[in-house]
Scaffold this motif. Sequence first.
Motif, PDB file in Angstrom:
ATOM      1  N   GLY A  47       0.843  -1.194   0.000  1.00 52.32           N
ATOM      2  CA  GLY A  47       0.000   0.000   0.000  1.00 52.32           C
ATOM      3  C   GLY A  47       0.873   1.237   0.000  1.00 52.32           C
ATOM      4  O   GLY A  47       1.757   1.391  -0.843  1.00 52.32           O
ATOM      5  N   TYR A 156     -10.604  -3.624  10.296  1.00 56.77           N
ATOM      6  CA  TYR A 156     -10.046  -2.399   9.744  1.00 56.77           C
ATOM      7  C   TYR A 156      -8.802  -2.063  10.552  1.00 56.77           C
ATOM      8  O   TYR A 156      -8.823  -2.105  11.784  1.00 56.77           O
ATOM      9  N   TYR A 203      -6.725   0.458   6.218  1.00 57.34           N
ATOM     10  CA  TYR A 203      -6.535  -0.838   5.579  1.00 57.34           C
ATOM     11  C   TYR A 203      -7.618  -1.791   6.049  1.00 57.34           C
ATOM     12  O   TYR A 203      -8.020  -1.764   7.218  1.00 57.34           O
ATOM     13  N   HIS A 204      -8.094  -2.624   5.124  1.00 59.02           N
ATOM     14  CA  HIS A 204      -9.123  -3.616   5.437  1.00 59.02           C
ATOM     15  C   HIS A 204      -8.490  -4.995   5.329  1.00 59.02           C
ATOM     16  O   HIS A 204      -7.973  -5.360   4.286  1.00 59.02           O
ATOM     17  N   TYR A 205      -8.519  -5.728   6.426  1.00 56.90           N
ATOM     18  CA  TYR A 205      -7.901  -7.053   6.465  1.00 56.90           C
ATOM     19  C   TYR A 205      -9.006  -8.092   6.594  1.00 56.90           C
ATOM     20  O   TYR A 205      -9.853  -8.005   7.475  1.00 56.90           O
ATOM     21  N   ILE A 214      -5.552  -8.359   1.803  1.00 58.94           N
ATOM     22  CA  ILE A 214      -5.537  -7.027   2.392  1.00 58.94           C
ATOM     23  C   ILE A 214      -5.910  -6.013   1.321  1.00 58.94           C
ATOM     24  O   ILE A 214      -5.426  -6.077   0.203  1.00 58.94           O
ATOM     25  N   ARG A 215      -6.845  -5.149   1.642  1.00 62.95           N
ATOM     26  CA  ARG A 215      -7.366  -4.206   0.684  1.00 62.95           C
ATOM     27  C   ARG A 215      -7.128  -2.791   1.187  1.00 62.95           C
ATOM     28  O   ARG A 215      -7.338  -2.515   2.369  1.00 62.95           O
ATOM     29  N   ILE A 216      -6.744  -1.907   0.306  1.00 56.70           N
ATOM     30  CA  ILE A 216      -6.501  -0.515   0.680  1.00 56.70           C
ATOM     31  C   ILE A 216      -7.759   0.311   0.423  1.00 56.70           C
ATOM     32  O   ILE A 216      -8.382   0.174  -0.629  1.00 56.70           O
TER      33      ILE A 216
END
Length: 219
Positions: A47, A156, A203-205, A214-216
């Motif tokens: 990220g 989050y 960040y979303h885990y 993992i998504r930003i």
Amino acid sequence: MIHNDKVLEDVNALLDYNSVKDFLFMNVINAETNKEELSMEPHTVIGDLAIVYRVMIKTTDNQFCSARVTNEMLDHYGIDVSQLHNDDLISSPNMMKPEIIPLETLLMGVPEQEAWQNEDRHFVVLTNEHRTDGAATIFYSGVLNDLTEKLGHDLYIVPSSTDECLALCDSPTLNIDRLKEMLLLMNGPNFMDQDKKLSDILYHYYLIFYITMIRIIMY
């Protein structure tokens, strides 16, 4: 007191990878803010965060002293960043033991066992036993997996400073916009030492069929 007895005592051994690899630990910094520094040292970008690598050479009761691993050192070691990173994943939890604590325990002294059982629990603090340079804990092997499974929710991750990150259970009632606003407020000069600022990005885990994702989320 932050004294750590696990140090590389012979600094002349810094060019011997077999000597230093057990004393490696990772730091996490903002990639954009520190891009000039990153041009001179091996790093791993996730990220807008960059994992950098240090060797513990000395500690006092007030601070750590460490040597950064530079590109020249990596060339001398004859290894690549991937090996450095993998070895650091092994050594970091030994050098900087992870500590995962409910925020109400840290701030209000609520007994930890009671705090974990509180269904209305909000934030969990991810740091290390020294409470310094603890944001790297989120990248230790298994830490977020274990926390996700323990809480029974996706997470989050709030990169609140280089010393720690906060984790918050995902839920349909969670107000993401308010969470983003809180992060920006925390990172402002009135609240944050700007040298310790990590990121303005949430960040979303989450876990899918045991595969870590993992998504930003950009503000």
